[in-house]
Scaffold this active site. Structure first.
Site, PDB file in Angstrom:
ATOM      1  N   PRO A  53      37.304  34.578  38.528  1.00 10.18           N
ATOM      2  CG  PRO A  53      37.373  37.022  39.093  1.00 10.18           C
ATOM      3  CD  PRO A  53      36.536  35.677  39.163  1.00 10.18           C
ATOM      4  CD  GLU A  54      40.793  29.702  37.062  1.00 11.27           C
ATOM      5  OE1 GLU A  54      41.956  29.172  36.833  1.00 11.27           O
ATOM      6  OE2 GLU A  54      39.661  29.235  36.652  1.00 11.27           O
ATOM      7  CE  LYS A 111      42.950  30.592  42.004  1.00  9.18           C
ATOM      8  NZ  LYS A 111      41.702  29.381  42.236  1.00  9.18           N
ATOM      9  NE  ARG A 118      36.106  23.978  43.409  1.00  9.96           N
ATOM     10  CZ  ARG A 118      35.730  23.955  44.803  1.00  9.96           C
ATOM     11  NH1 ARG A 118      35.542  22.516  45.176  1.00  9.96           N
ATOM     12  NH2 ARG A 118      35.492  24.741  45.658  1.00  9.96           N
TER      13      ARG A 118
END
Length: 283
Positions: free
Chosen positions: A2-3, A61, A267
């Site tokens: 979730p962003e 967020k 990432r």
DNA sequence: CCCCAGTCCTGCGGGC
DNA sequence: TGCCCGCAGGACTGGG
């Protein structure tokens, strides 16, 4: 993961709990390691049971449930957390249940497969300290291009890494950072100090365009299927991804380049080296 | 202050 | 078939 778009979708999905009274809170039976809840559950219950929800908002967020006591419940999904007013994906990863009275929903649930998420009850002073503008940057949806530039221009980091810094700008995560830079046609490894005014304008415009489209489609549900909206339905923006998780595919923007995957700050980053060029080094 | 690597967690998929 | 390992990337922490 979730962003901003996913959390905003959660917020909208549980907006109907405003006006409901919290009548009980419980950790659900779960063999897994319990998620972090603060303060400890006895104090959490003492301070929430009997209160009424006056507002549901979002900070970066995180989903914020405001109570008539003045305190706020911070629901922090991190990687795999969900906020639900419908049946959860399963019972095994259901972490916290709020029993409600007087509104459309009888329950508000916090579900989290990996358990990296957390739930905090904070007083107004603590809210300002931990989630105010001195800690968290301005929201990615409401800032201007000049503010975006001001927050990031002096950073020595690469633009993609800097966009993930919640203290600079709040809401952008790993997936949407790649999407935004592809639409803006800016190379993810470009140093913030090298970004031109024209590029800041493009990154800012792309941020709004990508995040608003992702909200419209209720977020991205990746192949692991974890993310769901508050009614346990999948999002649709994964079908509109330009680069994320599309390594080796032909770029839809230029029709010629192939999407590459690189690693920045441990990432994954996805980009098209043909659309997103680094400036030629002067010799 | 700024930045980076390591940590927390679980489930999944690849390799053997 | 089963086991082990690496990977996914939110936010936070400690150290340089």
């Amino acid at each position: 993961m979730p962003e901003l778009p996913e959390v905003e979708t959660m917020r909208r999905g549980i907006a109907g709990v405003v006006g409901s009274q919290i009548v009980n809170v419980e950790r659900t039976p779960c063999r897994l390691k319990p998620i972090r809840v603060s303060p400890q559950l006895s104090a959490f219950k003492r301070r929430t049971i009997g209160t009424t929800i006056t507002e549901v908002s979002r900070v970066g967020k995180r989903v914020v449930v405001v109570l008539d006591s003045g305190d706020s419940i911070i629901l922090e999904p991190r990687m795999t957390g969900l906020v639900l007013v419908a049946d959860p994906p399963n019972e095994d990863h259901l972490r916290l249940r709020f029993y409600l009275r007087g509104g459309k929903s009888r329950e508000l649930l916090f579900w989290d497969r990996r358990g990296l998420g957390s739930v905090h009850l904070v007083r107004p002073e603590e809210f300002a300290e931990r989630y105010g503008l001195s800690t968290l940057g301005p929201d990615a949806l409401t800032l201007t291009w000049q503010i975006m530039r001001e927050r990031l221009r002096s950073s020595k980091r690469e633009i993609k890494v800097a966009l993930l810094d919640q203290g600079a700008i709040a809401g952008i995560g790993n997936l949407y950072a790649s999407e935004i830079l592809h639409l803006a046609k800016v190379h993810p490894e470009l140093s913030c100090t090298e970004v031109t005014a024209a590029q800041w304008k493009r990154i800012h415009a792309a941020t709004l365009e990508v995040l608003e489209a992702a909200i419209f489609h209720e977020g991205s549900t990746l192949s692991d299927g974890t993310y769901r909206n508050a009614l346990n339905k999948e999002g649709g923006y994964q079908n509109h991804h330009r680069v994320y998780d599309r390594e080796e595919e032909v770029c839809t923007q230029c029709g010629k380049g192939h999407i590459q995957r690189i690693v920045q700050a441990q990432r994954s980053t996805f980009f098209c080296a043909r659309c997103q060029r680094l400036p030629r080094k002067r010799t």
